[in-house]
Write a protein that holds these residues in place. Structure first.
Motif, PDB file in Angstrom:
ATOM      1  N   ASP A 117      23.741  35.895  40.732  1.00 19.69           N
ATOM      2  CA  ASP A 117      24.763  35.172  41.474  1.00 19.69           C
ATOM      3  C   ASP A 117      24.839  33.720  41.008  1.00 19.69           C
ATOM      4  O   ASP A 117      25.923  33.200  40.753  1.00 19.69           O
ATOM      5  N   SER A 118      23.672  33.071  40.850  1.00 20.91           N
ATOM      6  CA  SER A 118      23.707  31.657  40.464  1.00 20.91           C
ATOM      7  C   SER A 118      24.263  31.501  39.049  1.00 20.91           C
ATOM      8  O   SER A 118      25.003  30.554  38.775  1.00 20.91           O
ATOM      9  N   LEU A 119      23.927  32.442  38.158  1.00 19.11           N
ATOM     10  CA  LEU A 119      24.468  32.371  36.791  1.00 19.11           C
ATOM     11  C   LEU A 119      25.981  32.541  36.804  1.00 19.11           C
ATOM     12  O   LEU A 119      26.708  31.847  36.087  1.00 19.11           O
ATOM     13  N   LEU A 120      26.471  33.482  37.622  1.00 19.95           N
ATOM     14  CA  LEU A 120      27.907  33.735  37.685  1.00 19.95           C
ATOM     15  C   LEU A 120      28.640  32.526  38.274  1.00 19.95           C
ATOM     16  O   LEU A 120      29.736  32.173  37.836  1.00 19.95           O
ATOM     17  N   GLN A 121      28.015  31.888  39.276  1.00 22.96           N
ATOM     18  CA  GLN A 121      28.613  30.673  39.857  1.00 22.96           C
ATOM     19  C   GLN A 121      28.732  29.582  38.792  1.00 22.96           C
ATOM     20  O   GLN A 121      29.743  28.887  38.706  1.00 22.96           O
ATOM     21  N   ARG A 122      27.683  29.474  37.963  1.00 31.80           N
ATOM     22  CA  ARG A 122      27.717  28.453  36.904  1.00 31.80           C
ATOM     23  C   ARG A 122      28.818  28.766  35.905  1.00 31.80           C
ATOM     24  O   ARG A 122      29.484  27.874  35.399  1.00 31.80           O
ATOM     25  N   ARG A 123      28.991  30.082  35.643  1.00 30.88           N
ATOM     26  CA  ARG A 123      30.039  30.462  34.695  1.00 30.88           C
ATOM     27  C   ARG A 123      31.409  30.088  35.234  1.00 30.88           C
ATOM     28  O   ARG A 123      32.258  29.562  34.509  1.00 30.88           O
ATOM     29  N   ALA A 124      31.616  30.343  36.540  1.00 29.27           N
ATOM     30  CA  ALA A 124      32.902  30.007  37.142  1.00 29.27           C
ATOM     31  C   ALA A 124      33.155  28.500  37.041  1.00 29.27           C
ATOM     32  O   ALA A 124      34.270  28.064  36.750  1.00 29.27           O
ATOM     33  N   ALA A 125      32.069  27.719  37.246  1.00 26.97           N
ATOM     34  CA  ALA A 125      32.209  26.264  37.152  1.00 26.97           C
ATOM     35  C   ALA A 125      32.610  25.850  35.740  1.00 26.97           C
ATOM     36  O   ALA A 125      33.497  24.997  35.560  1.00 26.97           O
ATOM     37  N   ILE A 126      31.974  26.461  34.742  1.00 32.03           N
ATOM     38  CA  ILE A 126      32.325  26.137  33.349  1.00 32.03           C
ATOM     39  C   ILE A 126      33.761  26.549  33.049  1.00 32.03           C
ATOM     40  O   ILE A 126      34.506  25.824  32.377  1.00 32.03           O
ATOM     41  N   ALA A 152      41.455  32.920  38.197  1.00 31.95           N
ATOM     42  CA  ALA A 152      40.380  33.910  38.050  1.00 31.95           C
ATOM     43  C   ALA A 152      39.051  33.328  38.510  1.00 31.95           C
ATOM     44  O   ALA A 152      38.267  33.994  39.186  1.00 31.95           O
ATOM     45  N   ALA A 153      38.809  32.055  38.163  1.00 31.09           N
ATOM     46  CA  ALA A 153      37.543  31.422  38.542  1.00 31.09           C
ATOM     47  C   ALA A 153      37.438  31.291  40.058  1.00 31.09           C
ATOM     48  O   ALA A 153      36.389  31.562  40.643  1.00 31.09           O
ATOM     49  N   TYR A 154      38.553  30.901  40.691  1.00 28.88           N
ATOM     50  CA  TYR A 154      38.505  30.769  42.151  1.00 28.88           C
ATOM     51  C   TYR A 154      38.294  32.114  42.818  1.00 28.88           C
ATOM     52  O   TYR A 154      37.543  32.241  43.780  1.00 28.88           O
ATOM     53  N   GLN A 155      38.979  33.142  42.271  1.00 31.46           N
ATOM     54  CA  GLN A 155      38.803  34.469  42.866  1.00 31.46           C
ATOM     55  C   GLN A 155      37.360  34.949  42.741  1.00 31.46           C
ATOM     56  O   GLN A 155      36.814  35.533  43.671  1.00 31.46           O
ATOM     57  N   ALA A 189      36.237  41.037  40.309  1.00 31.73           N
ATOM     58  CA  ALA A 189      36.663  39.651  40.158  1.00 31.73           C
ATOM     59  C   ALA A 189      35.984  39.006  38.954  1.00 31.73           C
ATOM     60  O   ALA A 189      36.618  38.284  38.180  1.00 31.73           O
ATOM     61  N   GLU A 190      34.682  39.308  38.777  1.00 31.44           N
ATOM     62  CA  GLU A 190      33.959  38.729  37.644  1.00 31.44           C
ATOM     63  C   GLU A 190      34.458  39.315  36.320  1.00 31.44           C
ATOM     64  O   GLU A 190      34.536  38.610  35.317  1.00 31.44           O
ATOM     65  N   SER A 191      34.788  40.603  36.328  1.00 32.90           N
ATOM     66  CA  SER A 191      35.328  41.210  35.112  1.00 32.90           C
ATOM     67  C   SER A 191      36.656  40.563  34.741  1.00 32.90           C
ATOM     68  O   SER A 191      36.942  40.336  33.566  1.00 32.90           O
ATOM     69  N   ALA A 192      37.474  40.253  35.779  1.00 35.21           N
ATOM     70  CA  ALA A 192      38.757  39.591  35.529  1.00 35.21           C
ATOM     71  C   ALA A 192      38.531  38.227  34.893  1.00 35.21           C
ATOM     72  O   ALA A 192      39.232  37.836  33.952  1.00 35.21           O
ATOM     73  N   LEU A 193      37.509  37.525  35.380  1.00 36.32           N
ATOM     74  CA  LEU A 193      37.196  36.209  34.805  1.00 36.32           C
ATOM     75  C   LEU A 193      36.740  36.352  33.353  1.00 36.32           C
ATOM     76  O   LEU A 193      37.135  35.569  32.492  1.00 36.32           O
ATOM     77  N   SER A 194      35.925  37.386  33.088  1.00 34.40           N
ATOM     78  CA  SER A 194      35.504  37.638  31.699  1.00 34.40           C
ATOM     79  C   SER A 194      36.718  37.840  30.812  1.00 34.40           C
ATOM     80  O   SER A 194      36.789  37.303  29.704  1.00 34.40           O
ATOM     81  N   GLY A 195      37.681  38.633  31.306  1.00 36.39           N
ATOM     82  CA  GLY A 195      38.901  38.893  30.542  1.00 36.39           C
ATOM     83  C   GLY A 195      39.664  37.615  30.258  1.00 36.39           C
ATOM     84  O   GLY A 195      40.083  37.356  29.127  1.00 36.39           O
ATOM     85  N   ALA A 196      39.809  36.765  31.294  1.00 41.25           N
ATOM     86  CA  ALA A 196      40.533  35.506  31.144  1.00 41.25           C
ATOM     87  C   ALA A 196      39.837  34.614  30.122  1.00 41.25           C
ATOM     88  O   ALA A 196      40.476  33.970  29.288  1.00 41.25           O
ATOM     89  N   LEU A 197      38.484  34.598  30.174  1.00 43.17           N
ATOM     90  CA  LEU A 197      37.735  33.764  29.235  1.00 43.17           C
ATOM     91  C   LEU A 197      37.880  34.280  27.809  1.00 43.17           C
ATOM     92  O   LEU A 197      37.969  33.500  26.865  1.00 43.17           O
ATOM     93  N   SER A 198      37.912  35.616  27.670  1.00 38.37           N
ATOM     94  CA  SER A 198      37.978  36.167  26.313  1.00 38.37           C
ATOM     95  C   SER A 198      39.326  35.849  25.651  1.00 38.37           C
ATOM     96  O   SER A 198      39.419  35.811  24.432  1.00 38.37           O
ATOM     97  N   LEU A 199      40.364  35.601  26.466  1.00 41.68           N
ATOM     98  CA  LEU A 199      41.656  35.191  25.907  1.00 41.68           C
ATOM     99  C   LEU A 199      41.525  33.885  25.137  1.00 41.68           C
ATOM    100  O   LEU A 199      42.210  33.645  24.149  1.00 41.68           O
ATOM    101  N   LEU A 200      40.629  33.041  25.631  1.00 45.52           N
ATOM    102  CA  LEU A 200      40.498  31.706  25.041  1.00 45.52           C
ATOM    103  C   LEU A 200      39.583  31.673  23.826  1.00 45.52           C
ATOM    104  O   LEU A 200      39.655  30.778  23.013  1.00 45.52           O
ATOM    105  N   LEU A 201      38.673  32.655  23.761  1.00 46.90           N
ATOM    106  CA  LEU A 201      37.653  32.600  22.715  1.00 46.90           C
ATOM    107  C   LEU A 201      38.202  33.111  21.398  1.00 46.90           C
ATOM    108  O   LEU A 201      37.968  34.257  21.023  1.00 46.90           O
TER     109      LEU A 201
END
Lengths: 393, 167
Positions: free
Chosen positions: B40-49, B70-73, B85-97
């Motif tokens: 949970d703490s790692l995922l929270q940090r990821r959302a912050a980044i 995605a990060a807020y969700q 929700a976390e998978s959606a954030l992963s998807g959104a991040l992968s768009l940028l990478l």
């Protein structure tokens, strides 16, 4: 990132003074962690106490038992258990890292004796394991005590998931890639040369598969030579080789790490014809790091290390005709050979200790989240607490 | 007399076994909680980044919008919908990478590096957590545990589904 100094206990099940993959992995890991500023103690069986490095604690004399197609020198029994217990209770460890905990050895004894953050690394992957894993129900509660499990290869992970119904994170064995990348090509080892390193007398290392392929290879490459390095008596092996081909073999004996690096950068192809019993294939990682173009049998460990042939060519295991085909094709195609070697050398970086040890440390970090230290399991039982309280009164 | 002795011995052995099972389960429950807290703490940090990346000049307005939502969700998701929700954030991040990072500013480059390290840790944390969960589920299916209600009122841990390839 772990910033504080950790007290780490490593347990090696096999005799410290016999050479082997697990032993050198534990030794390299211990030395890496010590250099990184941690306090490391290794518990291992040993025959000769005086030759041990400072960080190794002797658990007693090992017993030789046949295991996984070779003779394993391991240790167990009540006296060993007492030594393991005293090592744990005096060590004040933050974390214990047990190697090969699924065989009856001091690693398994340590799981039974200890309570707290523990990590286990599973090295072996072989069908003979079934005997050991048949006692799965007995092992289950012990293996369950590990906060995190590491498998050294996809093959080792599969053995684990199939026999013990538990998963593991794959972290490869480490090598010091720099030691191998500094090799210089040597004139006498260059040309159409095939390299082989290992205890060639053991059938599972597969040198005979290569010698069976040689008649076909020499028809297409008349000047082909085989350079064999490693301990053993060439005489016994040569009797089995076709007399006309004997002069193509050159035995180098035991070679040093720097000679190994030179060999890897001189030869045309490195051949690994192993027929099985290999769980990781550290020699392939070393060959790749040394810039050699690798041809290996398609046993699961090699297949996964070379990622299905992307970083080295694969041939059908135990099939010398197929080996000959692959070797001839590559000897003819210099570009393909150099391309594979270049890709392989880049890929070998993932086996570097800098990468591997960082991953292991982040596993430690996650295992230690509860914040408790390693204690003897018996100290936490209800009656022990009761008797202790009695004593305090 | 003999029967009583044997009975007493059997009772002792089964009591010992039950206490052993209870200790085993307790340890597993504890591990499920700590491994989840870590994940949970790692995922929270990821959302912050992710939010920081969205605010930096690296993200174009459209992807910044997707990333922010995605990060807020992911931050506000309950236990049940957390995985998706976390998978959606992963998807959104992968768009940028993107592969080509030559024209990336140093600030954004540092963020991306941090994200890469974090992603590796998250992978391990997920593996450790799902392992703890599946061991717990397995032990809780044991007859002794069910009959004697050794699990007490602790809820059965949920399996965390995470799409690895999206990472």
């Amino acid at each position: 990132m772990i910033s504080r100094r950790l007290k780490i206990g490593l347990v090696c099940p096999y005799s410290w003074d016999t050479p082997g993959g697990v032993q050198s992995h534990v030794r390299d890991l211990a030395e890496y962690l010590i250099n990184a500023g941690h306090d490391v103690s290794v518990l291992a069986p040993a025959i000769e106490e005086s030759a041990l490095p400072r960080y190794v604690v002797n658990a007693g004399k090992p017993i030789a038992i046949p295991y996984n197609g070779a003779v394993a020198r391991i240790l167990f029994g009540p006296i060993a258990f007492a030594r393991v217990r005293s090592w744990i209770s005096t060590g004040n460890f933050d974390i214990l890292h047990l190697h090969e905990p699924a065989i009856p050895s001091i690693s398994l004894l340590a799981i039974w004796a200890a309570e707290g953050p523990m990590v286990g690394t599973f090295h072996a992957a072989a069908k003979h394991q079934k005997v050991i894993y048949a006692i799965g129900p007995i092992l289950e509660p012990a293996i369950e005590k590990l906060s995190a499990r590491i498998a050294v290869s996809e093959a080792a992970r599969l053995t684990l998931t199939n026999h013990l119904q538990t998963d593991a994170v794959v972290i490869p064995n480490g090598i010091y890639t720099k030691r191998y990348s500094l090799g210089m090509p040597v004139q006498k080892w260059s040309g159409n040369t095939l390299g082989f390193i290992g205890r060639f007398e053991e059938p599972r290392k597969g040198l005979s598969i290569l010698s069976d392929a040689l008649p076909i290879i020499s028809r297409f490459a008349p000047d082909v030579r085989v350079l064999v390095a490693g301990p053993g008596d060439p005489g016994n092996f040569m009797e089995l080789v076709d007399p006309e081909l004997r002069d193509r073999f050159e035995f180098l004996g035991q070679i040093s790490e720097s000679e190994k690096a030179d060999l890897m950068s001189s030869i045309s192809l490195y051949i690994a014809p192993n027929t099985g019993g290999e769980s990781f294939g550290i020699i392939l990682a070393e060959a790749l790091a040394g810039g050699a173009c690798v041809v290996a049998s398609d046993i699961p460990a090699f297949d996964s290390l070379l990622e299905g042939g992307e970083f080295g060519a694969l041939f059908k295991s135990q099939d010398s005709t197929d080996l000959a085909k692959v070797v001839i094709a590559l000897l003819r195609d210099r570009d393909e050979r150099e391309d594979l070697a270049r890709k392989g050398k880049e890929h070998a970086q993932i086996f570097d200790w800098d990468m591997v040890a960082e991953q292991i440390l982040s596993i430690y970090e996650m295992a230690m989240i509860g914040g408790t230290k390693i204690t003897l399991a018996s100290e936490n039982r209800a009656w022990s607490r009761f008797t202790q309280r009695e004593g305090e009164r | 007399m003999r029967n009583i002795l044997i009975g007493a011995l059997l009772l002792l052995v089964s009591l010992w076994y039950l206490s052993f099972l209870a200790a085993r389960l307790d340890r597993l429950h504890h591990r499920v909680e700590t491994s989840w807290a870590n994940l949970d703490s790692l995922l929270q940090r990821r959302a912050a980044i992710a939010l920081e990346i969205a605010r930096s000049d690296f993200a174009d307005p459209a992807s910044a919008l997707i990333l922010t939502s995605a990060a807020y969700q992911a931050r506000e998701a309950g236990v049940q919908e957390r995985s998706s929700a976390e998978s959606a954030l992963s998807g959104a991040l992968s768009l940028l990478l993107v592969d080509d990072q030559s024209d990336v500013s140093t600030a954004a480059h540092l963020l991306l590096e941090e994200l890469k390290l974090l992603t590796a840790k998250i992978r391990i944390a997920i593996a450790i957590h799902t392992d703890a969960v599946s061991s717990t589920q397995m032990v809780r299916r044991k007859v002794g545990i069910r009959i004697f209600r050794l699990a007490g009122t602790a809820p059965l841990p949920l399996t965390y589904e995470f799409e690895f390839d999206a990472l």
